[in-house]
Design a protein around this motif. Structure first.
Motif, PDB file in Angstrom:
ATOM      1  N   PHE A  38      12.296  20.764 -20.730  1.00 28.76           N
ATOM      2  CA  PHE A  38      12.332  20.744 -19.270  1.00 28.76           C
ATOM      3  C   PHE A  38      11.539  19.608 -18.636  1.00 28.76           C
ATOM      4  O   PHE A  38      11.341  19.565 -17.429  1.00 28.76           O
ATOM      5  CB  PHE A  38      11.866  22.098 -18.735  1.00 28.76           C
ATOM      6  N   ASP A  39      11.084  18.675 -19.458  1.00 27.68           N
ATOM      7  CA  ASP A  39      10.462  17.452 -18.949  1.00 27.68           C
ATOM      8  C   ASP A  39      11.032  16.255 -19.700  1.00 27.68           C
ATOM      9  O   ASP A  39      11.827  15.483 -19.163  1.00 27.68           O
ATOM     10  CB  ASP A  39       8.935  17.520 -19.095  1.00 27.68           C
ATOM     11  N   HIS A  44      15.233  12.213 -19.322  1.00 30.31           N
ATOM     12  CA  HIS A  44      15.586  11.069 -20.165  1.00 30.31           C
ATOM     13  C   HIS A  44      16.715  10.246 -19.579  1.00 30.31           C
ATOM     14  O   HIS A  44      16.793   9.037 -19.793  1.00 30.31           O
ATOM     15  CB  HIS A  44      15.979  11.550 -21.566  1.00 30.31           C
ATOM     16  N   ASP A  45      17.648  10.901 -18.848  1.00 30.15           N
ATOM     17  CA  ASP A  45      18.802  10.173 -18.347  1.00 30.15           C
ATOM     18  C   ASP A  45      19.150  10.646 -16.945  1.00 30.15           C
ATOM     19  O   ASP A  45      18.398  11.411 -16.331  1.00 30.15           O
ATOM     20  CB  ASP A  45      19.995  10.327 -19.303  1.00 30.15           C
ATOM     21  N   THR A  51      26.581  18.853 -14.070  1.00 34.62           N
ATOM     22  CA  THR A  51      27.139  18.420 -15.353  1.00 34.62           C
ATOM     23  C   THR A  51      26.251  18.871 -16.498  1.00 34.62           C
ATOM     24  O   THR A  51      26.742  19.378 -17.520  1.00 34.62           O
ATOM     25  CB  THR A  51      27.299  16.892 -15.380  1.00 34.62           C
ATOM     26  N   ARG A  52      24.943  18.686 -16.359  1.00 37.34           N
ATOM     27  CA  ARG A  52      24.009  19.109 -17.401  1.00 37.34           C
ATOM     28  C   ARG A  52      24.143  20.611 -17.671  1.00 37.34           C
ATOM     29  O   ARG A  52      24.226  21.040 -18.826  1.00 37.34           O
ATOM     30  CB  ARG A  52      22.573  18.780 -17.001  1.00 37.34           C
ATOM     31  N   MET A  53      24.167  21.399 -16.619  1.00 36.36           N
ATOM     32  CA  MET A  53      24.220  22.849 -16.793  1.00 36.36           C
ATOM     33  C   MET A  53      25.559  23.309 -17.360  1.00 36.36           C
ATOM     34  O   MET A  53      25.622  24.235 -18.177  1.00 36.36           O
ATOM     35  CB  MET A  53      23.919  23.548 -15.468  1.00 36.36           C
ATOM     36  N   MET A  54      26.650  22.663 -16.957  1.00 37.80           N
ATOM     37  CA  MET A  54      27.947  23.014 -17.529  1.00 37.80           C
ATOM     38  C   MET A  54      27.968  22.723 -19.024  1.00 37.80           C
ATOM     39  O   MET A  54      28.499  23.522 -19.814  1.00 37.80           O
ATOM     40  CB  MET A  54      29.066  22.250 -16.816  1.00 37.80           C
ATOM     41  N   LYS A 223      24.467  11.131 -23.599  1.00 35.38           N
ATOM     42  CA  LYS A 223      23.651  11.879 -22.639  1.00 35.38           C
ATOM     43  C   LYS A 223      23.892  13.382 -22.773  1.00 35.38           C
ATOM     44  O   LYS A 223      22.951  14.186 -22.737  1.00 35.38           O
ATOM     45  CB  LYS A 223      23.956  11.424 -21.213  1.00 35.38           C
ATOM     46  N   VAL A 224      25.147  13.772 -22.913  1.00 39.42           N
ATOM     47  CA  VAL A 224      25.481  15.187 -23.067  1.00 39.42           C
ATOM     48  C   VAL A 224      24.854  15.760 -24.339  1.00 39.42           C
ATOM     49  O   VAL A 224      24.234  16.829 -24.327  1.00 39.42           O
ATOM     50  CB  VAL A 224      27.011  15.382 -23.073  1.00 39.42           C
ATOM     51  N   ILE A 225      25.014  15.036 -25.447  1.00 35.85           N
ATOM     52  CA  ILE A 225      24.405  15.478 -26.706  1.00 35.85           C
ATOM     53  C   ILE A 225      22.897  15.620 -26.536  1.00 35.85           C
ATOM     54  O   ILE A 225      22.304  16.623 -26.961  1.00 35.85           O
ATOM     55  CB  ILE A 225      24.718  14.477 -27.835  1.00 35.85           C
ATOM     56  N   SER A 226      22.283  14.650 -25.923  1.00 37.79           N
ATOM     57  CA  SER A 226      20.825  14.659 -25.766  1.00 37.79           C
ATOM     58  C   SER A 226      20.356  15.882 -24.988  1.00 37.79           C
ATOM     59  O   SER A 226      19.357  16.518 -25.360  1.00 37.79           O
ATOM     60  CB  SER A 226      20.370  13.387 -25.038  1.00 37.79           C
ATOM     61  N   GLN A 227      21.074  16.224 -23.929  1.00 40.24           N
ATOM     62  CA  GLN A 227      20.668  17.367 -23.111  1.00 40.24           C
ATOM     63  C   GLN A 227      20.840  18.700 -23.844  1.00 40.24           C
ATOM     64  O   GLN A 227      20.191  19.687 -23.495  1.00 40.24           O
ATOM     65  CB  GLN A 227      21.472  17.388 -21.810  1.00 40.24           C
TER      66      GLN A 227
END
Length: 254
Positions: A38-39, A44-45, A51-54, A223-227
């Motif tokens: 959560f930090d 990071h991006d 989008t992140r939550m989906m 970015k999606v993978i990272s999140q």
């Protein structure tokens, strides 16, 4: 606990007024997990919150994280994911995980939405009938994967041709033609379903390429993978990264 102010603030945005019992029973773990997830990760991006939550919701369905899904669905709604978007993620998951694995998530989604005062059923999002779904499904396949998918539903050996037809009329005709999410969003959540469940690397590579064709480029997929790393761990995330690289190579060769 030595929690960063950023992690505290993000946690409060997700779960207003909530104090985790793990902060009392497992303080060292919560300190490192929350500071990371959560930090470090969220900052990071530049992925937007929805989008992140989906992506996280789709990932949790893919890895069968039903308890964490319940928590993160509440956070996703707080961050702007709509009830329709949440339901569409769950519905589409059936095509990629089967009802046996999605059933608990449908129940959980209904429970969370009902608790929040959302009246069910939601407004319908279907745009096809049993008579039109095959043609509409083929149209979606062509738009997403290219002209090579035209006539796909009739291809293959006689004994298995029906499965290709079902991919067209059921997977694409029943789900991808629904409103509530566009093709780009649907391909992004499909990428997350496949990455999270593992063992689907050929399909994951194919859908990584489909994402890229729709404008969700390699940088976006990374970015999606990272999140999603805090929710599925490193092995499946690294597998997903390898599939993204393979998809980029394949597209470059065409």
């Amino acid at each position: 606990m030595n929690m960063t102010e950023t992690a505290k603030a993000y946690h409060e945005r997700m779960f207003p007024g909530y104090h985790s019992k793990f902060a009392e029973t497992d303080p060292e773990f919560i300190e490192r997990f929350d500071n990371f997830a959560f930090d470090e990760v969220v900052n990071h991006d530049d992925l937007d919150d929805v989008t992140r939550m989906m992506a996280i919701l789709a990932t949790l369905i893919g890895c069968q994280g039903v308890d964490e899904y319940k928590c993160m669905l509440g956070a996703a709604l707080n961050f702007g994911v709509t009830p329709v978007q949440a339901k569409e993620i769950v519905y589409q998951a059936v095509a990629y995980l089967g009802i046996g694995r999605v059933f608990p998530f449908l129940h959980m989604t209904n429970s969370v939405l009902t608790e929040r005062g959302v009246k069910l059923p939601l407004d319908g999002q279907s745009t096809t009938t049993m008579e039109t779904r095959s043609g509409a499904g083929e149209k979606a396949q062509v738009e997403i994967f290219g002209e090579g998918m035209r006539g796909f539903w009739q291809s293959g050996s006689e004994e298995s041709r029906h499965i290709n037809a079902w991919l067209t009329d059921n997977c694409f005709g029943d789900y991808y033609t629904r409103t509530g999410l566009d093709h780009r969003q649907r391909e992004m959540i499909t990428f997350c379903f496949l990455a999270a469940q593992g063992g689907c690397e050929p399909q994951l590579t194919s859908h990584a390429a489909a994402n890229m064709r729709l404008g969700s480029d390699k940088a976006f997929l990374i970015k999606v993978i990272s999140q999603c790393i805090p929710f599925i761990g490193y092995p499946r995330s690294l597998n997903a990264l390898r599939c993204v690289n393979e998809a980029e190579t394949q597209l470059g060769a065409n």
